[in-house]
Design an enzyme around this catalytic site. Structure first.
Site, short mmCIF file in Angstrom:
data_model
loop_
_atom_site.label_atom_id
_atom_site.label_comp_id
_atom_site.label_asym_id
_atom_site.label_seq_id
_atom_site.Cartn_x
_atom_site.Cartn_y
_atom_site.Cartn_z
N ASP A 37 18.01 1.42 6.55
CA ASP A 37 17.43 1.43 7.63
C ASP A 37 17.29 3.77 8.31
O ASP A 37 18.48 3.61 7.30
CB ASP A 37 18.27 0.71 8.61
CG ASP A 37 17.72 -0.10 8.59
OD1 ASP A 37 16.72 -1.03 7.60
OD2 ASP A 37 18.22 -1.49 9.55
N HIS A 176 22.39 2.48 5.29
CA HIS A 176 21.41 3.51 6.97
C HIS A 176 20.64 4.50 6.09
O HIS A 176 22.27 5.28 5.56
CB HIS A 176 22.31 3.72 7.97
CG HIS A 176 22.25 2.66 8.79
ND1 HIS A 176 23.05 1.49 8.93
CD2 HIS A 176 21.78 1.97 9.59
CE1 HIS A 176 22.99 0.75 9.43
NE2 HIS A 176 21.85 0.35 9.83
ZN LIG Z 1 18.07 1.21 12.71
#
Ligand SMILES: [Zn+2]
Length: 215
Positions: A37, A176
């Site tokens: 992400d 992430h």
């Molecule tokens: Zn995010």
């Protein structure tokens, strides 16, 4: 620091609030669905791509639209190397802080960049009305069942064990590609890939839905 924990806790209440969201894939197959992400960003996203190439693994990148526009070549590289690029809003916005109209505009704008219906709400946050609007328009809301907490102030070892302990058949695992997570992901990702492959798992992208979006 941990205030998002309740929102991203995949078991229990959120499953009832978002019944049509995807939390995991088929539990009968030894497959893992890696997701990244917040990118694309220079350096770190490219490092992730290099690692995935080394291990011959495909993944799904939930990208922030503004980052796609800023780093278009990295965005193109992600799809060019066989990964899936998906929607994480234009500006990484919190659902709770936006009206349905504003939120949907951001989601639709990012969908035009990524060209598919896969969507992950930043922070796992959605108002009920936003959830309904997303489903109505044909978005496929993809959450996760394994979170490494790479963005928290924990050690790389802890981040790795979070991912390994949570891992099961059909798991959707979240890392992430953002700067907060850089130290932990650089430690944990290669070891997670190595260990998962050693344990017989293969990796796949989140399948794209065949339904067209009503944009
Ligand atoms: Zn995010």
């Amino acid at each position: 620091m941990m205030k998002n924990l309740i929102l991203i806790q995949p078991n229990g209440i959120l499953k009832r609030i978002y019944p049509r969201a995807v939390w995991n894939m088929d539990r009968s197959k030894k497959k893992i669905y890696l997701t990244f992400d917040d990118g694309p960003i220079p350096g770190l996203t490219e490092w992730v791509l290099d690692e995935l190439k080394k291990f011959q693994v495909k993944a799904t990148f939930f990208c922030v639209g503004a980052n796609i526009l800023k780093h278009y070549q990295i965005f193109e590289r992600i799809s060019h190397e066989g990964h899936v690029v998906a929607n994480h809003t234009m500006f990484h916005s919190k659902g709770f802080k936006h009206t349905v109209t504003d939120y949907m505009r951001e989601v639709d704008d990012c969908a035009k960049l990524v060209g598919n219906s896969l969507f992950r709400p930043p922070y796992g946050q959605l108002k009920r009305a936003q959830y309904k609007a997303l489903i109505q328009k044909g978005y496929r809301i993809v959450l996760w069942d394994v979170i490494s907490y790479d963005y928290e102030t924990i050690s790389g070892e802890r981040c790795l064990s979070n991912a390994i302990r949570g891992r099961r058949n059909g798991s959707i695992v979240i890392f992430h590609d953002n700067l907060k997570a850089e130290k932990n992901i650089k430690y944990a990702l290669p070891l997670f890939l190595e260990d998962s492959i050693k344990n017989g798992y293969t990796f796949e992208c989140i399948p794209l839905s065949q339904d067209a979006l009503a944009l």
